[in-house]
Write an enzyme that holds these catalytic residues in place. Sequence first.
Site, short mmCIF file in Angstrom:
data_model
loop_
_atom_site.label_atom_id
_atom_site.label_comp_id
_atom_site.label_asym_id
_atom_site.label_seq_id
_atom_site.Cartn_x
_atom_site.Cartn_y
_atom_site.Cartn_z
N HIS A 259 0.51 3.71 -7.60
CA HIS A 259 -0.35 4.90 -7.64
C HIS A 259 -1.54 4.73 -8.59
O HIS A 259 -2.12 5.71 -9.06
CB HIS A 259 0.45 6.14 -8.08
N LEU B 91 0.86 -1.18 0.00
CA LEU B 91 0.00 0.00 0.00
C LEU B 91 0.90 1.23 0.00
O LEU B 91 1.98 1.21 0.61
CB LEU B 91 -0.90 0.04 1.24
N ASP B 92 0.46 2.30 -0.66
CA ASP B 92 1.21 3.55 -0.58
C ASP B 92 1.32 4.01 0.87
O ASP B 92 0.46 3.69 1.70
CB ASP B 92 0.50 4.65 -1.38
N ARG B 93 2.34 4.78 1.13
CA ARG B 93 2.57 5.27 2.50
C ARG B 93 1.36 6.01 3.06
O ARG B 93 0.99 5.85 4.22
CB ARG B 93 3.80 6.18 2.51
N THR C 173 -1.78 5.68 2.13
CA THR C 173 -3.00 4.89 2.11
C THR C 173 -3.12 4.07 3.38
O THR C 173 -2.16 3.43 3.82
CB THR C 173 -3.02 3.95 0.89
#
Length: 323
Positions: free
Chosen positions: A248, A149-151, A153
Site C-alpha cells: 500500500h 499489485l494490490d487487488r 490496482t
Amino acid sequence: MKTPDAGTTMSSPTVRKLSVGAAAEGQRIDNFLLRELRGLPKTRLYRLLRKGEIRVNGGRVKPVYRLKAGDELRLPPLHGLAGKASVSVPPKVLERLRACIIHEDDDLLVLDKPSGLAVHGGSGLAFGVIEALRVLRPEDRQLELVHRLDRETSGCLLVARRRSHLRELHALIRDGGLEKRYLALVAGRLPRGATPVEAELDVDHRQGGERTVRVVHEGKAARSVFRRLRTFDDWSLADVTIDTGRTHQIRVHASHIGHPLAGDSRYGDESANGRLRKAGLNRLFLHASALTFTDAKGRERRFEAPLPVDLAAVVDTLSGDKQ
C-alpha cells in the site's frame, strides 16, 4: 513423487521430506510450498511455519526465507491434501486473463492486470492471477509472480516463465534496477515539479482484522516520488515512481502528504470519493502504467499499459483542466 523442483521421500507414514533442487533456488519458501502442497490453505501454511512444524535443515525459518539448492524440508502430517482437485477458475476469468497478456517471450509474460483481480489466492479468495494463469497455461510449469499489485490496482504485471529468470529479476529489483511507474489521481493540487516522499511504513499493523499500513518512525524505509501531470478543480493527475515496493506504499504516502488517492476507501477522503462516484469512479484510481529494466543480456525492456477506459472516462469528465 518427483518434480523438476524437488525430490520426495517418505521417512514415515506421517512425515514428509523434500529435497530442494537447483530450479527452486532463490524462491520464497511460502510460495514454493503453496504450489508444492496444492490445497493447503495459506493461513495454515503460515501457522505451520510460525510454530516451527515446517523446518529447513532442522531449523525454523520465516515465510520470506529463500530456498537454496540442497535444502532439506521437513513437513508435518498434512491430511486431506492427496488427490485434492486443482483450482477451479471460471471460463470467463480465463478468457479475460488471456486478453490481458500484452507481451510474451521465452522468459516472461507481461499482463495488463484488471482492477478487482488479486494477484494470488488466499484470505478467502480461491484463486488469483497466478493460479488462473497456471490453469490457462498448464504447459508452463514454472510460472511465478515477479512482483505484486494490490487487488484494486490495474496495470503492468510481470510473470516469469522460468525460475532462473525469476531469480535474475528478483536480483534486479533488490538492486533498484526495475523502474515502476504509476498513474494516480490524488485529491487537491500537487505542487509543480517532483514531490518526493520518504516515510517509513509499518506493513504489519492490523486494525479491525484488516491489514492497515501506517507511517511510523521505526517502520521499513519507503520512497515514492509524485510528479504532477495535470490539475483539475480539486484533483491532480500524477505520475508516481517508487524506489521501494512496500504494501500500500503509494496509497499511504499520498495520504501522508495530504493528497489521498481517489477512490481509496481505506486511506482516502470519503467525502471527496463520494463526489467522484458521481463522475463514474467506482474503484481505486491507481494504474501501473510502465515497467522498465535492463535484462541480463543488456537489452532495455519497457512495457506499457494505457490508462483503462473507466479511468480515462473519469479524467474526461473532470472540469477545470489546467494542464
